[in-house]
Design a protein around this motif. Structure first.
Motif, PDB file in Angstrom:
ATOM      1  N   VAL A 178      11.768 -48.232 -14.113  1.00 25.95           N
ATOM      2  CA  VAL A 178      11.007 -47.046 -13.130  1.00 25.95           C
ATOM      3  C   VAL A 178      10.282 -46.093 -14.047  1.00 25.95           C
ATOM      4  CG1 VAL A 178      10.902 -45.689 -11.307  1.00 25.95           C
ATOM      5  CG2 VAL A 178      12.210 -47.549 -11.230  1.00 25.95           C
ATOM      6  N   LEU A 179       9.069 -46.025 -14.277  1.00 26.40           N
ATOM      7  CA  LEU A 179       8.171 -45.264 -15.064  1.00 26.40           C
ATOM      8  C   LEU A 179       7.896 -43.914 -14.343  1.00 26.40           C
ATOM      9  CD1 LEU A 179       6.284 -47.657 -16.959  1.00 26.40           C
ATOM     10  CD2 LEU A 179       8.522 -46.848 -17.569  1.00 26.40           C
ATOM     11  N   GLU A 180       7.518 -44.163 -12.862  1.00 27.55           N
ATOM     12  CA  GLU A 180       6.793 -42.835 -12.456  1.00 27.55           C
ATOM     13  C   GLU A 180       7.056 -42.907 -10.976  1.00 27.55           C
ATOM     14  OE1 GLU A 180       2.303 -40.627 -11.807  1.00 27.55           O
ATOM     15  OE2 GLU A 180       2.760 -42.561 -12.888  1.00 27.55           O
ATOM     16  N   CYS A 181       7.231 -42.097 -10.284  1.00 21.02           N
ATOM     17  CA  CYS A 181       7.407 -41.976  -8.604  1.00 21.02           C
ATOM     18  C   CYS A 181       6.442 -40.815  -8.254  1.00 21.02           C
ATOM     19  CB  CYS A 181       8.850 -41.820  -8.193  1.00 21.02           C
ATOM     20  SG  CYS A 181       9.032 -41.718  -6.481  1.00 21.02           S
ATOM     21  N   ARG A 182       5.524 -41.180  -7.434  1.00 24.12           N
ATOM     22  CA  ARG A 182       4.525 -40.402  -6.826  1.00 24.12           C
ATOM     23  C   ARG A 182       4.441 -39.998  -5.496  1.00 24.12           C
ATOM     24  NH1 ARG A 182      -0.168 -37.964  -8.724  1.00 24.12           N
ATOM     25  NH2 ARG A 182       0.819 -37.873 -10.848  1.00 24.12           N
ATOM     26  N   ILE A 183       5.132 -38.998  -4.695  1.00 26.63           N
ATOM     27  CA  ILE A 183       5.136 -39.105  -3.585  1.00 26.63           C
ATOM     28  C   ILE A 183       4.584 -37.812  -2.948  1.00 26.63           C
ATOM     29  CG2 ILE A 183       6.638 -38.720  -1.439  1.00 26.63           C
ATOM     30  CD1 ILE A 183       7.194 -41.420  -2.809  1.00 26.63           C
ATOM     31  N   SER A 184       3.395 -37.871  -2.331  1.00 27.27           N
ATOM     32  CA  SER A 184       2.565 -36.803  -1.534  1.00 27.27           C
ATOM     33  C   SER A 184       2.086 -37.190  -0.145  1.00 27.27           C
ATOM     34  CB  SER A 184       1.304 -36.553  -2.560  1.00 27.27           C
ATOM     35  OG  SER A 184       0.477 -37.516  -2.688  1.00 27.27           O
ATOM     36  N   ARG A 185       1.129 -36.305   0.255  1.00 24.76           N
ATOM     37  CA  ARG A 185       0.675 -36.604   1.412  1.00 24.76           C
ATOM     38  C   ARG A 185      -0.325 -37.625   1.579  1.00 24.76           C
ATOM     39  NH1 ARG A 185      -0.487 -30.529   4.189  1.00 24.76           N
ATOM     40  NH2 ARG A 185       1.638 -30.041   4.084  1.00 24.76           N
ATOM     41  N   HIS A 186      -0.841 -37.930   0.245  1.00 26.43           N
ATOM     42  CA  HIS A 186      -2.031 -38.756   0.236  1.00 26.43           C
ATOM     43  C   HIS A 186      -1.718 -40.118  -0.416  1.00 26.43           C
ATOM     44  CE1 HIS A 186      -4.662 -35.569   1.313  1.00 26.43           C
ATOM     45  NE2 HIS A 186      -4.147 -34.820   0.163  1.00 26.43           N
ATOM     46  N   GLU A 187      -0.511 -40.153  -1.238  1.00 22.25           N
ATOM     47  CA  GLU A 187      -0.052 -41.479  -1.717  1.00 22.25           C
ATOM     48  C   GLU A 187       1.299 -41.640  -2.030  1.00 22.25           C
ATOM     49  OE1 GLU A 187      -2.365 -41.955  -5.437  1.00 22.25           O
ATOM     50  OE2 GLU A 187      -1.945 -39.940  -6.110  1.00 22.25           O
ATOM     51  N   ARG A 188       1.857 -42.694  -2.033  1.00 23.99           N
ATOM     52  CA  ARG A 188       3.295 -42.955  -2.349  1.00 23.99           C
ATOM     53  C   ARG A 188       3.311 -44.208  -3.056  1.00 23.99           C
ATOM     54  NH1 ARG A 188       6.418 -41.973   3.253  1.00 23.99           N
ATOM     55  NH2 ARG A 188       5.916 -39.756   3.641  1.00 23.99           N
ATOM     56  N   TYR A 189       3.688 -44.144  -4.368  1.00 28.46           N
ATOM     57  CA  TYR A 189       3.648 -45.419  -5.109  1.00 28.46           C
ATOM     58  C   TYR A 189       4.689 -45.116  -6.305  1.00 28.46           C
ATOM     59  CZ  TYR A 189       1.134 -42.985  -8.512  1.00 28.46           C
ATOM     60  OH  TYR A 189       0.495 -42.041  -9.570  1.00 28.46           O
ATOM     61  N   LEU A 190       5.215 -46.406  -6.667  1.00 35.84           N
ATOM     62  CA  LEU A 190       6.089 -46.407  -7.789  1.00 35.84           C
ATOM     63  C   LEU A 190       5.416 -47.175  -9.081  1.00 35.84           C
ATOM     64  CD1 LEU A 190       9.615 -47.684  -6.305  1.00 35.84           C
ATOM     65  CD2 LEU A 190       9.059 -45.393  -7.193  1.00 35.84           C
ATOM     66  N   ARG A 191       5.367 -46.811 -10.345  1.00 33.34           N
ATOM     67  CA  ARG A 191       4.901 -47.608 -11.430  1.00 33.34           C
ATOM     68  C   ARG A 191       6.197 -48.129 -12.243  1.00 33.34           C
ATOM     69  NH1 ARG A 191       2.852 -45.072 -15.316  1.00 33.34           N
ATOM     70  NH2 ARG A 191       1.555 -46.814 -16.032  1.00 33.34           N
ATOM     71  N   VAL A 192       6.284 -49.442 -12.467  1.00 36.32           N
ATOM     72  CA  VAL A 192       7.465 -49.851 -12.970  1.00 36.32           C
ATOM     73  C   VAL A 192       7.020 -50.858 -14.190  1.00 36.32           C
ATOM     74  CG1 VAL A 192       8.672 -49.851 -11.014  1.00 36.32           C
ATOM     75  CG2 VAL A 192       7.648 -52.170 -11.553  1.00 36.32           C
ATOM     76  N   ARG A 193       7.862 -51.003 -15.129  1.00 40.39           N
ATOM     77  CA  ARG A 193       7.586 -52.098 -16.268  1.00 40.39           C
ATOM     78  C   ARG A 193       8.715 -53.072 -16.120  1.00 40.39           C
ATOM     79  NH1 ARG A 193       7.855 -48.857 -20.306  1.00 40.39           N
ATOM     80  NH2 ARG A 193       5.641 -48.933 -20.936  1.00 40.39           N
ATOM     81  N   GLN A 194       8.415 -54.452 -16.192  1.00 38.38           N
ATOM     82  CA  GLN A 194       9.010 -55.621 -16.204  1.00 38.38           C
ATOM     83  C   GLN A 194       9.775 -55.658 -17.485  1.00 38.38           C
ATOM     84  OE1 GLN A 194       7.114 -59.264 -14.875  1.00 38.38           O
ATOM     85  NE2 GLN A 194       8.856 -60.559 -15.603  1.00 38.38           N
TER      86      GLN A 194
END
Length: 351
Positions: free
Chosen positions: A204-220
């Motif tokens: 798990v590289l990044e986790c962004r949680i806000s009112r406008h967007e929620r996503y995870l950036r991962v590397r296999q």
């Protein structure tokens, strides 16, 4: 006459006179005796008469006294009976009045006790409600300036992600394992007689949680395939595994679309950002429902052992309604992947 003779004559004359006087006195004494006797008889007669009259009088007085005593006794008995009856009626009336008074007093006491208990209960409820409101305000004030970490266990995460493969009949089972900033996905599936287990590991590289967007950036970072045919002998199963692993490894290293890329891109919300880099849009996956569902957050607050992590939590635990009111104000600030869980950091918007 000589003196001696004169003296003798005088003595003789005196004796003669005394004799005459004696003779005259005898009848007088007898008369006196008779008179005395008569007087005595009269006196005795009078005494008897007086005694008889006194006896009759005493008897009459005794009869009158006895009659009077009987009348007095009768009057006394009647008076006593009347007094007793009056006393009985008075006593019964007094007992009845006392009983009725006792019943009234008991009813008044019972009503007073009920009113007092109701007032005490209402006062206690009001005090409890005020205490809960104060506790809610304390928790809100804390979460406006800080965050609270709630652990989301693997079991609850897997229960939600398995809904993602319900429409894929070739997938038998899906499990997600959590590590330190690492997610491992194990997929059990089949194709005709071929059964396989596919494992993919992501950092798990990044986790962004806000009112406008929620996503995870991962590397296999790794992938593996274990495949075999059903109802095959040991040699055939071993050869199938070895060939499958080699072919899978080579296929995923070619610049063309690899089997893993093809599988991941078919999942809604998963997009490729670069070589072995993936972006997972949480709002388009089943995980969005998990993070929107606040029931598990309330359950976690109720199951916390360290109540000092949130001011007012000790009081709020007594009211699930107030806890839900607090949780509904939560905003997810961050996610952290930890062994066996995902830590969800929540807070409240200061505005």
């Amino acid at each position: 006459m000589p003196p001696r003779r004169q003296t003798a004559a005088k003595k003789a004359a005196g004796k003669t006179r005394r004799t005459a006087d004696s003779n005259e006195a005898v009848p007088s004494a007898r008369a006196v005796v008779r008179n005395a006797r008569e007087v005595a008889r009269n006196a005795r007669q009078a005494a008897r008469d007086i005694g008889e009259r006194a006896g009759r009088t005493m008897r009459e007085v005794a009869d009158v006294a006895s009659e009077a005593a009987r009348e007095v006794a009768g009057m006394a008995s009647e008076t006593a009976k009347g007094v007793a009856e009056m006393a009985g009626d008075t006593a019964r009336n007094a007992i009845q009045i006392a009983s009725e008074g006792a019943q009234v007093m008991a009813q008044l006491a019972e009503d007073g006790a009920k009113v007092a208990a109701q007032l005490a209960g209402d006062t206690a409820k009001a005090a409890g409600q005020i205490a809960r409101e104060v506790a809610l305000q304390m928790a809100q004030a804390y979460l406006r300036k800080s965050t609270l970490t709630l652990p989301l266990p693997e079991s609850l995460l897997n229960k939600q992600v398995r809904k993602m493969v319900q429409d894929h009949p070739s997938v038998d089972h899906l499990t997600v394992y959590c590590g330190d900033d690492r997610l491992t996905v194990a997929v059990d599936g089949h194709h005709n007689r071929l059964v396989y287990t596919l494992e993919l590991e992501f950092d798990v590289l990044e986790c962004r949680i806000s009112r406008h967007e929620r996503y995870l950036r991962v590397r296999q970072v790794d992938e593996s395939l274990d495949a075999q045919f059903r109802q095959s002998n040991i040699v055939a199963s071993w050869l199938t595994r070895q060939v499958g692993r080699g072919a899978f490894y080579v296929a995923n290293r070619l610049p063309t679309r690899s089997p893993v890329n093809m599988a991941l891109q078919d999942i809604p919300g998963v997009s490729r950002e670069g070589p072995r880099l993936w972006r997972i849009d949480l709002n388009r996956t089943e995980l969005a429902d998990l993070f929107s569902n606040r029931t598990w957050m309330v359950d976690k607050l109720l199951s916390l052992t360290d109540l000092s992590v949130l001011p007012g939590l000790t009081t709020l635990r007594d009211s699930r309604e107030l806890l839900m009111q607090l949780v509904n104000q939560f905003e997810i600030r961050d996610l952290r992947v930890r062994p066996g869980r995902i830590e969800v950091l929540v807070g409240i918007n200061p505005g």
